[in-house]
Design an enzyme around this catalytic site. Structure first.
Site, short mmCIF file in Angstrom:
data_model
loop_
_atom_site.label_atom_id
_atom_site.label_comp_id
_atom_site.label_asym_id
_atom_site.label_seq_id
_atom_site.Cartn_x
_atom_site.Cartn_y
_atom_site.Cartn_z
N ARG B 51 -25.96 39.05 8.36
CA ARG B 51 -25.43 40.39 8.57
C ARG B 51 -24.08 40.31 9.25
O ARG B 51 -23.88 39.49 10.14
CB ARG B 51 -26.35 41.18 9.49
CG ARG B 51 -27.78 41.20 9.05
CD ARG B 51 -28.64 41.77 10.18
NE ARG B 51 -30.06 41.61 9.83
CZ ARG B 51 -31.06 41.93 10.63
NH1 ARG B 51 -30.80 42.42 11.84
NH2 ARG B 51 -32.29 41.77 10.24
N ASP B 53 -21.64 42.88 11.55
CA ASP B 53 -21.80 44.14 12.29
C ASP B 53 -20.86 45.22 11.76
O ASP B 53 -19.90 44.94 11.04
CB ASP B 53 -21.47 43.91 13.77
CG ASP B 53 -22.50 43.03 14.44
OD1 ASP B 53 -23.70 43.12 14.11
OD2 ASP B 53 -22.10 42.24 15.33
N TYR B 111 -16.36 32.05 11.29
CA TYR B 111 -15.72 33.33 11.59
C TYR B 111 -14.38 33.06 12.28
O TYR B 111 -14.21 32.01 12.91
CB TYR B 111 -16.55 34.13 12.60
CG TYR B 111 -17.75 34.86 12.05
CD1 TYR B 111 -17.66 36.21 11.70
CD2 TYR B 111 -18.99 34.23 11.94
CE1 TYR B 111 -18.78 36.89 11.24
CE2 TYR B 111 -20.11 34.91 11.46
CZ TYR B 111 -19.99 36.25 11.12
OH TYR B 111 -21.09 36.93 10.66
N ARG B 198 -17.80 37.51 19.14
CA ARG B 198 -17.02 38.45 19.94
C ARG B 198 -17.26 38.26 21.45
O ARG B 198 -16.38 38.52 22.27
CB ARG B 198 -17.33 39.88 19.52
CG ARG B 198 -16.74 40.20 18.13
CD ARG B 198 -17.54 41.23 17.38
NE ARG B 198 -17.57 42.49 18.09
CZ ARG B 198 -18.39 43.49 17.81
NH1 ARG B 198 -19.27 43.39 16.81
NH2 ARG B 198 -18.36 44.58 18.51
#
Lengths: 245, 245
Positions: B51, B53, B111, B198
């Site tokens: 997933r 966000d 990422y 993050r």
């Protein structure tokens, strides 16, 4: 005691009906004037280096205004940015000579039009560049561009140019530059007519994709007739890059 | 005869409640499933590599689905893109072995979190990067990042991790890379917990701006307690870059 303040502005043009103030429609000039009024408590007309069309972006648009506000230039940048929407920002502010005029003092302006080349569309580049599925022939585009450099009547590349409008401009440079994943067409001139960069970009692209020969640019230029030029390319890939004084 | 199709997807996450399908809310998975149904006339569940966000972008998200549709992969790309909204696109489609699974076959994912450094905000970068007014100390950030590379319990950097969830992951690489006008933090791991990149980016940034010492990364990691880590940075600057199989 009034001073003349020169601002360098950047904006995402997507949400605006272009630079020039219009009643009841969002424009960049309107947003900047509202921010100045919020900061200085006085309504001051803002003069841009020129109009950008609806949807066109700017990295270095220049404008000026006159004000009695005594805030240091750097403080003014922060105060204005705090009062501007997030798609418009002041990038720099400087005190200019009293007779400075963003439009009349400008010596030349540079726009670029950008495209990315990819077999499939890319959502992350869709708002800022034209999508081409196949790489165009940049050498042919440069050959076509060479016909447009110099002092010429650019009437063929202008929309809404009344017959009595002087459409002679000097194109100082018209460069096709490869960038990662695509290319940019940089156009530097002492002035631009309406839709001129996007019409020229359309002409060069027809050459780059093999639909027209490079000499077509010269033929269109010589015709001095809008109907001879290809349609202007979309606005979202055009950037006002810098204004020189 | 069914086949397994692997898709590489790019999307602008701004308008989506993340990857995972939800009733009555726009999600990327929902958009892809709708496009597949429009093309194949059959409803096929789509499985993503994981997933993302709400608000997070993807350059190389991977998913798969099973279908009896016989269109060649390249034709499928075009047909799906014609049925997807402009902020989601299939970048590539390939036939995969029958037992390929976008999530369970994934070996590692990467990422990146990106920031631009500028005294004043830039409207043209606002949707894709975090804005920092001053350049952080990238060397200090790299020192902090080194503490997080390897096999660790990353519980401190995960939100909504129930006590019985296995929060051990292997961070293969955590790199701070300078790019024009800013930097990117690349994180490569065999798996990511919710908000992990993050939260780590937030931790590194506190070190880079001098608020914390580089050793703070090690202390937070060892605490295995979410309350010890800084808040996750905003989603709009995070990109799922690639998934390796």
């Amino acid at each position: 005691m009034e001073r003349t303040v020169k601002l360098v502005l950047a904006y995402d043009g997507a949400a605006y009906q272009g630079w020039q103030r219009q009643p009841d429609r969002p424009t960049v000039q309107g947003a900047v004037e509202a921010a100045i009024q919020a900061v200085t408590r006085v309504r001051s007309p803002v003069h841009g280096s020129g109009r950008t069309d609806a949807g066109v972006h700017a990295i270095g648009q220049v404008c000026h205004f006159r004000t009695a506000c005594g805030l240091p230039a750097e403080t003014l940048v922060r105060a204005l940015n705090a009062n501007l929407p997030d798609d418009v920002a002041v990038r720099a502010a400087t005190d200019a000579p009293a007779d400075f005029h963003a439009r009349y003092s400008a010596v030349r302006k540079t726009y670029f039009y950008q495209a990315y080349v990819d077999p499939h569309r890319d959502p992350l580049r869709r708002r800022r560049a034209l999508h081409l599925r196949r790489p165009p022939d940049l050498a042919a585009m440069r050959k076509a561009a060479a016909h447009l450099v110099g002092r010429h009547d650019f009437r063929s590349f202008a929309t809404e140019a009344p017959p009595d409008l002087d459409t002679v401009r000097t194109m100082h440079a018209l460069r096709v530059v490869r960038i990662p994943g695509g290319f940019r067409i940089f156009a530097t001139s002492n002035g631009f007519l309406q839709h001129m960069v996007r019409s020229i970009a359309g002409c060069l692209l027809r050459v780059g994709t093999g639909r027209d020969d490079a000499s077509e640019a010269a033929r269109i230029l010589a015709a001095r007739d809008r109907r001879e030029a290809p349609a202007a390319l979309p606005a979202h890939a055009l950037f006002l890059w810098r204004v020189d004084y």
